[in-house]
Structures are given as C-alpha cells and as structure tokens.
Design a protein around this motif. Sequence first.
Motif, PDB file in Angstrom:
ATOM      1  N   MET A  47       0.816  -1.183   0.000  1.00  0.00           N
ATOM      2  CA  MET A  47       0.000   0.000   0.000  1.00  0.00           C
ATOM      3  C   MET A  47       0.860   1.247   0.000  1.00  0.00           C
ATOM      4  N   ARG A  48       1.943   1.209   0.733  1.00  0.00           N
ATOM      5  CA  ARG A  48       2.832   2.357   0.763  1.00  0.00           C
ATOM      6  C   ARG A  48       3.434   2.646  -0.596  1.00  0.00           C
ATOM      7  N   ARG A  49       3.772   1.601  -1.288  1.00  0.00           N
ATOM      8  CA  ARG A  49       4.391   1.753  -2.584  1.00  0.00           C
ATOM      9  C   ARG A  49       3.469   2.468  -3.555  1.00  0.00           C
ATOM     10  N   SER A  50       2.198   2.136  -3.599  1.00  0.00           N
ATOM     11  CA  SER A  50       1.259   2.797  -4.501  1.00  0.00           C
ATOM     12  C   SER A  50       1.057   4.246  -4.095  1.00  0.00           C
ATOM     13  N   GLY A  51       1.211   4.583  -2.843  1.00  0.00           N
ATOM     14  CA  GLY A  51       1.103   5.959  -2.379  1.00  0.00           C
ATOM     15  C   GLY A  51       2.236   6.816  -2.906  1.00  0.00           C
ATOM     16  N   ARG A  52       3.424   6.212  -2.984  1.00  0.00           N
ATOM     17  CA  ARG A  52       4.571   6.947  -3.523  1.00  0.00           C
ATOM     18  C   ARG A  52       4.377   7.217  -5.004  1.00  0.00           C
ATOM     19  N   TRP A  53       3.888   6.220  -5.715  1.00  0.00           N
ATOM     20  CA  TRP A  53       3.660   6.401  -7.153  1.00  0.00           C
ATOM     21  C   TRP A  53       2.566   7.428  -7.391  1.00  0.00           C
ATOM     22  N   GLY A  54       1.605   7.456  -6.588  1.00  0.00           N
ATOM     23  CA  GLY A  54       0.517   8.435  -6.713  1.00  0.00           C
ATOM     24  C   GLY A  54       1.022   9.845  -6.465  1.00  0.00           C
ATOM     25  N   ALA A  55       1.868  10.000  -5.456  1.00  0.00           N
ATOM     26  CA  ALA A  55       2.440  11.323  -5.158  1.00  0.00           C
ATOM     27  C   ALA A  55       3.374  11.763  -6.274  1.00  0.00           C
ATOM     28  N   ALA A  56       4.168  10.820  -6.793  1.00  0.00           N
ATOM     29  CA  ALA A  56       5.085  11.145  -7.891  1.00  0.00           C
ATOM     30  C   ALA A  56       4.297  11.520  -9.142  1.00  0.00           C
ATOM     31  N   ALA A  57       3.227  10.811  -9.396  1.00  0.00           N
ATOM     32  CA  ALA A  57       2.397  11.118 -10.559  1.00  0.00           C
ATOM     33  C   ALA A  57       1.752  12.494 -10.412  1.00  0.00           C
ATOM     34  N   ALA A  58       1.328  12.814  -9.203  1.00  0.00           N
ATOM     35  CA  ALA A  58       0.721  14.135  -8.965  1.00  0.00           C
ATOM     36  C   ALA A  58       1.744  15.245  -9.171  1.00  0.00           C
ATOM     37  N   VAL A  59       2.977  15.018  -8.713  1.00  0.00           N
ATOM     38  CA  VAL A  59       4.042  16.011  -8.900  1.00  0.00           C
ATOM     39  C   VAL A  59       4.337  16.181 -10.382  1.00  0.00           C
ATOM     40  N   ILE A  60       4.385  15.082 -11.104  1.00  0.00           N
ATOM     41  CA  ILE A  60       4.659  15.137 -12.547  1.00  0.00           C
ATOM     42  C   ILE A  60       3.532  15.868 -13.270  1.00  0.00           C
ATOM     43  N   VAL A  61       2.300  15.612 -12.919  1.00  0.00           N
ATOM     44  CA  VAL A  61       1.149  16.276 -13.539  1.00  0.00           C
ATOM     45  C   VAL A  61       1.192  17.780 -13.256  1.00  0.00           C
ATOM     46  N   VAL A  62       1.475  18.151 -12.024  1.00  0.00           N
ATOM     47  CA  VAL A  62       1.556  19.566 -11.652  1.00  0.00           C
ATOM     48  C   VAL A  62       2.704  20.241 -12.406  1.00  0.00           C
ATOM     49  N   ALA A  63       3.854  19.575 -12.500  1.00  0.00           N
ATOM     50  CA  ALA A  63       5.002  20.139 -13.219  1.00  0.00           C
ATOM     51  C   ALA A  63       4.669  20.329 -14.702  1.00  0.00           C
ATOM     52  N   CYS A  64       3.998  19.348 -15.277  1.00  0.00           N
ATOM     53  CA  CYS A  64       3.600  19.469 -16.688  1.00  0.00           C
ATOM     54  C   CYS A  64       2.623  20.621 -16.884  1.00  0.00           C
ATOM     55  N   MET A  65       1.696  20.758 -15.963  1.00  0.00           N
ATOM     56  CA  MET A  65       0.725  21.851 -16.051  1.00  0.00           C
ATOM     57  C   MET A  65       1.441  23.207 -15.948  1.00  0.00           C
ATOM     58  N   MET A  66       2.439  23.263 -15.074  1.00  0.00           N
ATOM     59  CA  MET A  66       3.178  24.516 -14.900  1.00  0.00           C
ATOM     60  C   MET A  66       3.967  24.867 -16.156  1.00  0.00           C
ATOM     61  N   LEU A  67       4.343  23.877 -16.935  1.00  0.00           N
ATOM     62  CA  LEU A  67       5.041  24.131 -18.195  1.00  0.00           C
ATOM     63  C   LEU A  67       4.065  24.413 -19.335  1.00  0.00           C
ATOM     64  N   ILE A  68       2.992  23.662 -19.379  1.00  0.00           N
ATOM     65  CA  ILE A  68       2.046  23.762 -20.493  1.00  0.00           C
ATOM     66  C   ILE A  68       1.212  25.038 -20.415  1.00  0.00           C
ATOM     67  N   LEU A  69       0.767  25.418 -19.226  1.00  0.00           N
ATOM     68  CA  LEU A  69      -0.104  26.588 -19.090  1.00  0.00           C
ATOM     69  C   LEU A  69       0.558  27.870 -19.610  1.00  0.00           C
ATOM     70  N   PRO A  70       1.792  28.198 -19.244  1.00  0.00           N
ATOM     71  CA  PRO A  70       2.413  29.406 -19.816  1.00  0.00           C
ATOM     72  C   PRO A  70       2.584  29.323 -21.335  1.00  0.00           C
ATOM     73  N   LEU A  71       2.911  28.137 -21.831  1.00  0.00           N
ATOM     74  CA  LEU A  71       3.039  27.983 -23.288  1.00  0.00           C
ATOM     75  C   LEU A  71       1.693  28.187 -23.969  1.00  0.00           C
ATOM     76  N   TRP A  72       0.645  27.677 -23.353  1.00  0.00           N
ATOM     77  CA  TRP A  72      -0.710  27.857 -23.884  1.00  0.00           C
ATOM     78  C   TRP A  72      -1.081  29.344 -23.899  1.00  0.00           C
ATOM     79  N   GLN A  73      -0.798  30.057 -22.813  1.00  0.00           N
ATOM     80  CA  GLN A  73      -1.089  31.490 -22.723  1.00  0.00           C
ATOM     81  C   GLN A  73      -0.278  32.279 -23.746  1.00  0.00           C
ATOM     82  N   LEU A  74       0.972  31.905 -23.936  1.00  0.00           N
ATOM     83  CA  LEU A  74       1.821  32.575 -24.929  1.00  0.00           C
ATOM     84  C   LEU A  74       1.270  32.378 -26.338  1.00  0.00           C
ATOM     85  N   ALA A  75       0.845  31.169 -26.644  1.00  0.00           N
ATOM     86  CA  ALA A  75       0.268  30.899 -27.966  1.00  0.00           C
ATOM     87  C   ALA A  75      -1.023  31.683 -28.155  1.00  0.00           C
TER      88      ALA A  75
END
Length: 177
Positions: free
Chosen positions: A1-29
């Motif tokens: 159970m702990r292992r899936s929690g780490r993957w979930g947190a890592a996935a959330a961090v990756i999603v947030v990081a992608c959003m932080m990159l994509i949103l400014p590019l979207w606004q610039l376009a």
Amino acid sequence: MRRSGRWGAAAAVIVVACMMLILPLWQLADWHRTRAEQEDTLELLYQVADFQMELLGSTLGDAAQLKSVGQLNEWKQSAYAVGFVHDRLSQAVGNRDLPRLESVNALLQWIMRVQVGGDRTLRQEESELLKETAQRFRSMAETYAKLMDGGSIREGARSRLVQEDGELAALILKKLK
C-alpha cells in the motif's frame, strides 16, 4: 500500500510540473494569436481609411469646376468620412503613434464657415484655396497610402504625413482668421 502511495504522489508532482510548463506555453500561444488578429483588424481599418483618403482626393480633384458654395457638400461629406475613420485608426494604434489629421478638421471648419451665408458664388480667394488644398491633399493621400505595413506604422511616412498635414492645416486656418 505504501508503494502505490509513492507512485501516486510522484504522478501528482509530474502532472503539476507538466501543467506549470504547459499553461504558460498555452497562454503565450493565445497571446500571439490574439495579437495577430489585432494586427489584421488594424490593417483592415487602415485599408478603409486609405480608401476614404482616395475618395476625398478624387472629390478634391474637381476643385477647378466648383462655382458655388453649395457644391462643397460633397467635399464636406468626404472630409468628414476621412476624419471619422482616421480618428478610429488613430485610437486603435495609439494617438501618439498616429495623430489626428488637423487639416481635415480645418477643412471642415472652413467649409462650414463659407456655407453659413447660404448658396452663393465662390470668391476668387476661396477658389484658390480649394485648388491649393486639392493639390496638397493629393500629396498627403500618396503619403497615407504608404503609412502602414503589416499592422505597424512606418515612421518615415508618419513623419511626412504629420508635416504635410500641419502645413495644410496652417494654410486653411490662416484663411479662417
């Protein structure tokens, strides 16, 4: 159970990081697309203003055939149309970048003053002013035709237009005094 929690947190961090990159590019376009649409709108407004300048130039070309004050109505309508459209273009690009055409306003004032007395024969000095105005306005119309390129003002043409406009306005305003 702990292992899936780490993957979930890592996935959330990756999603947030992608959003932080994509949103400014979207606004610039989106900003770039909006700016291109604005330039297209300015270009269309400029084309209308240039067309009105051409119409006024052709109307003024009949200066030698004018005999009476009543015949100035067409001049007045054309001058009003040029002033109206140019003022809208000036507001759209910024009044500092493209000032008002004072000569057109001076011409309108002069026509209205001459017409106040009713329909009468034009005086010699009035006919001469109309011919001089027509000649100078043709030069202004040629300069106006070179004023914009791709939605931006050409500085050389703008400076020349301001100079020609000022000289013509001074000539007309001198007759108003």
